[in-house]
Design a protein around this motif. Structure first.
Motif, PDB file in Angstrom:
ATOM      1  N   TYR A 109       0.868  -1.180   0.000  1.00 42.51           N
ATOM      2  CA  TYR A 109       0.000   0.000   0.000  1.00 42.51           C
ATOM      3  C   TYR A 109       0.903   1.227   0.000  1.00 42.51           C
ATOM      4  O   TYR A 109       1.697   1.429   0.926  1.00 42.51           O
ATOM      5  CB  TYR A 109      -0.903   0.020   1.244  1.00 42.51           C
ATOM      6  N   ALA A 128      -8.767  -7.289  -0.615  1.00 36.44           N
ATOM      7  CA  ALA A 128      -9.834  -6.288  -0.447  1.00 36.44           C
ATOM      8  C   ALA A 128     -10.982  -6.607  -1.403  1.00 36.44           C
ATOM      9  O   ALA A 128     -11.127  -6.000  -2.454  1.00 36.44           O
ATOM     10  CB  ALA A 128      -9.276  -4.893  -0.717  1.00 36.44           C
ATOM     11  N   HIS A 129     -11.803  -7.573  -0.998  1.00 35.89           N
ATOM     12  CA  HIS A 129     -12.925  -7.975  -1.848  1.00 35.89           C
ATOM     13  C   HIS A 129     -13.808  -6.766  -2.133  1.00 35.89           C
ATOM     14  O   HIS A 129     -14.105  -5.997  -1.241  1.00 35.89           O
ATOM     15  CB  HIS A 129     -13.754  -9.063  -1.164  1.00 35.89           C
ATOM     16  N   ALA A 131     -13.033  -4.192  -4.021  1.00 37.78           N
ATOM     17  CA  ALA A 131     -12.306  -2.998  -4.491  1.00 37.78           C
ATOM     18  C   ALA A 131     -12.445  -2.837  -6.001  1.00 37.78           C
ATOM     19  O   ALA A 131     -12.565  -1.726  -6.514  1.00 37.78           O
ATOM     20  CB  ALA A 131     -10.831  -3.086  -4.088  1.00 37.78           C
ATOM     21  N   HIS A 150     -11.250   1.450   0.616  1.00 39.69           N
ATOM     22  CA  HIS A 150     -11.404   0.026   0.843  1.00 39.69           C
ATOM     23  C   HIS A 150     -10.042  -0.656   1.009  1.00 39.69           C
ATOM     24  O   HIS A 150      -9.816  -1.374   1.984  1.00 39.69           O
ATOM     25  CB  HIS A 150     -12.169  -0.545  -0.352  1.00 39.69           C
ATOM     26  N   VAL A 151      -9.114  -0.428   0.087  1.00 43.93           N
ATOM     27  CA  VAL A 151      -7.806  -1.096   0.215  1.00 43.93           C
ATOM     28  C   VAL A 151      -7.036  -0.540   1.407  1.00 43.93           C
ATOM     29  O   VAL A 151      -6.289  -1.270   2.062  1.00 43.93           O
ATOM     30  CB  VAL A 151      -6.934  -1.002  -1.066  1.00 43.93           C
ATOM     31  N   ARG A 152      -7.243   0.736   1.718  1.00 46.56           N
ATOM     32  CA  ARG A 152      -6.525   1.303   2.868  1.00 46.56           C
ATOM     33  C   ARG A 152      -6.964   0.622   4.168  1.00 46.56           C
ATOM     34  O   ARG A 152      -6.132   0.279   5.009  1.00 46.56           O
ATOM     35  CB  ARG A 152      -6.761   2.816   2.967  1.00 46.56           C
ATOM     36  N   SER A 153      -8.289   0.427   4.327  1.00 47.51           N
ATOM     37  CA  SER A 153      -8.777  -0.250   5.539  1.00 47.51           C
ATOM     38  C   SER A 153      -8.187  -1.641   5.655  1.00 47.51           C
ATOM     39  O   SER A 153      -7.794  -2.068   6.749  1.00 47.51           O
ATOM     40  CB  SER A 153     -10.301  -0.375   5.506  1.00 47.51           C
ATOM     41  N   VAL A 154      -8.145  -2.350   4.537  1.00 42.89           N
ATOM     42  CA  VAL A 154      -7.624  -3.717   4.565  1.00 42.89           C
ATOM     43  C   VAL A 154      -6.135  -3.704   4.904  1.00 42.89           C
ATOM     44  O   VAL A 154      -5.655  -4.505   5.719  1.00 42.89           O
ATOM     45  CB  VAL A 154      -7.900  -4.413   3.213  1.00 42.89           C
TER      46      VAL A 154
END
Ligand SMILES: [Zn+2]
Length: 499
Positions: A109, A128-129, A131, A150-154
């Motif tokens: 990331y 990240a399902h 995304a 979304h990817v940041r949270s994951v």
């Protein structure tokens, strides 16, 4: 200056002080000066700490250097920050295939310098399902909007708790070493997490942490308000700031408006009625129009005095007209602004002008207009978006890239000290100054180049408070050496001491 039990009890000539306090422990500052400690009104502790302890891409001068840095990093999770393709000769960001090649299967990331878009490796995207179908998805470019969030949270959830806490501690130590005694952490469900904020609020031996939660729903933590990075729009570098007219360098987009006037008003009303400070992140002119309309709608409901009494706040406030500033000033709104944004991206050759054209791009961050409209200014870094360096921020506000938009040194210094306390509701009239009765919250500085208007060298030796009329200020001329922090004290307790 004499201090008893964490409170300043006396300020004056040293011979008098020694008579009044004969048993006091005397600390000779030997040419250093004392000033109220800084408050950074907008930080992201974990992300800034990960930059201090992890992969820092702000120095990458090209796409190739950025890829080299990722190749050299190791571990199953590579967290990097700070790339800026507008400074690269290649003029583009790496493709996902290029990133995958150097990542060797790791979850990667890499946030852009403005943290409103990011590069993600295929391994991260696979985790990240959803995304791939989210707004802001790009097959080969940086992810923005929902796909980015979304990817940041994951990626954040994949950081081991101990590594996250170590990053937070590293950040707090760093802030204290720059003369910062309090930070406003702009947390939220989109940008961090409740666990992340809870850990940070539990760290009580460094700078004071004032927590903000950027959501309309409350969080079960002692936060100061539902404010901070509650997003009305995005950022200009990522072309997600909401604009009235399209971006000059990509006429097919006008950015993203995440929240309209009705939603803004609803949040202002519910917070005002609950006795809470509300606030939003707003950058573009269309975002600002929605915010001003939102305040008008809320005032119609709860009344302007009730609205003003809560001193709601806005983060960034980059594009604003004099009329809008006057209307917000009348509602008692705090402008939490970042002078280094102008230093980094302002002026006719800067990123703002590249994205918006010179005409629009040189009118951003009009600090003088905000102040004259009666908006309370609080300075911050938005670190890791810019580095935490308060004197550099004061200097940037004084030497604004657009003539007429800057502040006097005194106003700028006040915005980075007392302004931060007032923005968080500490408005006793003295917190953030060096006067008897004020909390002993100060920093000791090696002068750099100190300009003293008077001839009394004692002034230079032990006291500097631009608000008290002492005629000394570090030279804020571009290129002059800025003061070096020797000690930072919060309520009489030393939180940083240089070896
Ligand atoms: Zn922020």
């Amino acid at each position: 200056m004499a201090i008893t039990d964490g409170t300043i009890v006396w300020v004056g000539q040293d011979t008098v002080g020694r008579t009044l306090h004969p048993d006091a422990e005397v600390v000779e500052l030997d040419g250093a000066f004392v000033a109220p400690a800084f408050v950074d009104a907008h930080v992201h502790a974990t992300a800034a700490g990960l930059q201090l302890t992890g992969l820092d891409l702000t120095g990458c001068a090209s796409l190739a250097e950025c890829l080299d840095a990722v190749r050299a990093a190791d571990g199953p999770l590579i967290w990097g920050h700070g790339w800026d393709e507008t400074r690269w000769p290649e003029g583009r960001t790496p493709t996902r295939a290029e990133l995958d090649e150097v990542a060797g299967g790791a979850v990667v990331y890499l946030s852009r310098i403005d943290v409103h878009s990011a590069l993600a490796s295929s391994a991260l995207v696979d985790l990240a399902h959803g995304a791939r179908t989210a707004d802001g998805w790009s097959e080969d470019g940086p992810l923005s909007r929902d796909a980015h969030h979304h990817v940041r949270s994951v990626a954040q959830a994949a950081i081991p708790v101990e590594r996250r806490r170590a990053a937070q501690r590293a950040f707090l130590r760093h802030a204290a070493s720059r003369g910062v005694a309090a930070v406003h952490e702009c947390a939220g469900p989109v940008i961090s997490s409740a666990d992340d904020l809870a850990d940070l609020l539990a760290m009580t031996d460094g700078p004071q942490v004032v927590g903000y939660w950027g959501d309309v729903d409350p969080v079960d933590l002692p936060v100061h308000g539902l404010a901070g990075d509650l997003f009305v729009d995005g950022a200009i570098g990522s072309r997600t700031a909401a604009l009235v007219a399209p971006y000059a360098d990509r006429p097919d987009t006008s950015g993203a408006l995440y929240r309209d006037a009705a939603a803004i008003a609803a949040h202002l009303v519910s917070c005002t009625e609950a006795g809470l400070q509300a606030g939003f992140h707003v950058i573009g002119d269309a975002g600002m129009a929605a915010v001003v309309d939102g305040f008008e709608l809320a005032a119609a409901k709860v009344g302007a005095p009730a609205l003003a009494a809560r001193r709601h706040r806005l983060e960034h406030v980059e594009m604003i007209t004099a009329d809008q500033a006057a209307r917000l000033g009348a509602f008692g709104v705090v402008a939490s602004v970042q002078p280094m944004f102008d230093a980094e991206w302002g002026g006719p050759d800067g990123m703002y002008s590249q994205r918006l054209g010179t005409e629009r791009g040189t009118r951003l961050n009009p600090f003088a207009q905000l102040a004259s409209a009666g908006m309370l200014l609080a300075f911050g870094s938005d670190t890791p978006v810019t580095s935490l360096d308060p004197w550099a921020a004061v200097r940037a506000a004084v030497h604004h890239r657009t003539p007429g938009s800057g502040l006097s040194p005194r106003a700028a210094f006040t915005a980075h000290t007392r302004g931060g306390w007032r923005a968080a509701g500490v408005d006793d009239g003295i917190t953030g100054t060096l006067q008897p009765g004020a909390p002993a919250t100060y920093a000791v500085w090696e002068a750099g180049e100190l300009v003293v208007a008077g001839s009394d060298s004692r002034v230079q030796r032990w006291s500097l408070d631009p608000r008290s009329g002492v005629p000394g200020l570090p030279s804020l001329e571009p290129g002059a050496a800025l003061p070096v922090c020797l000690r930072t004290v919060l309520n009489g307790r030393t939180i940083f001491e240089r070896d």
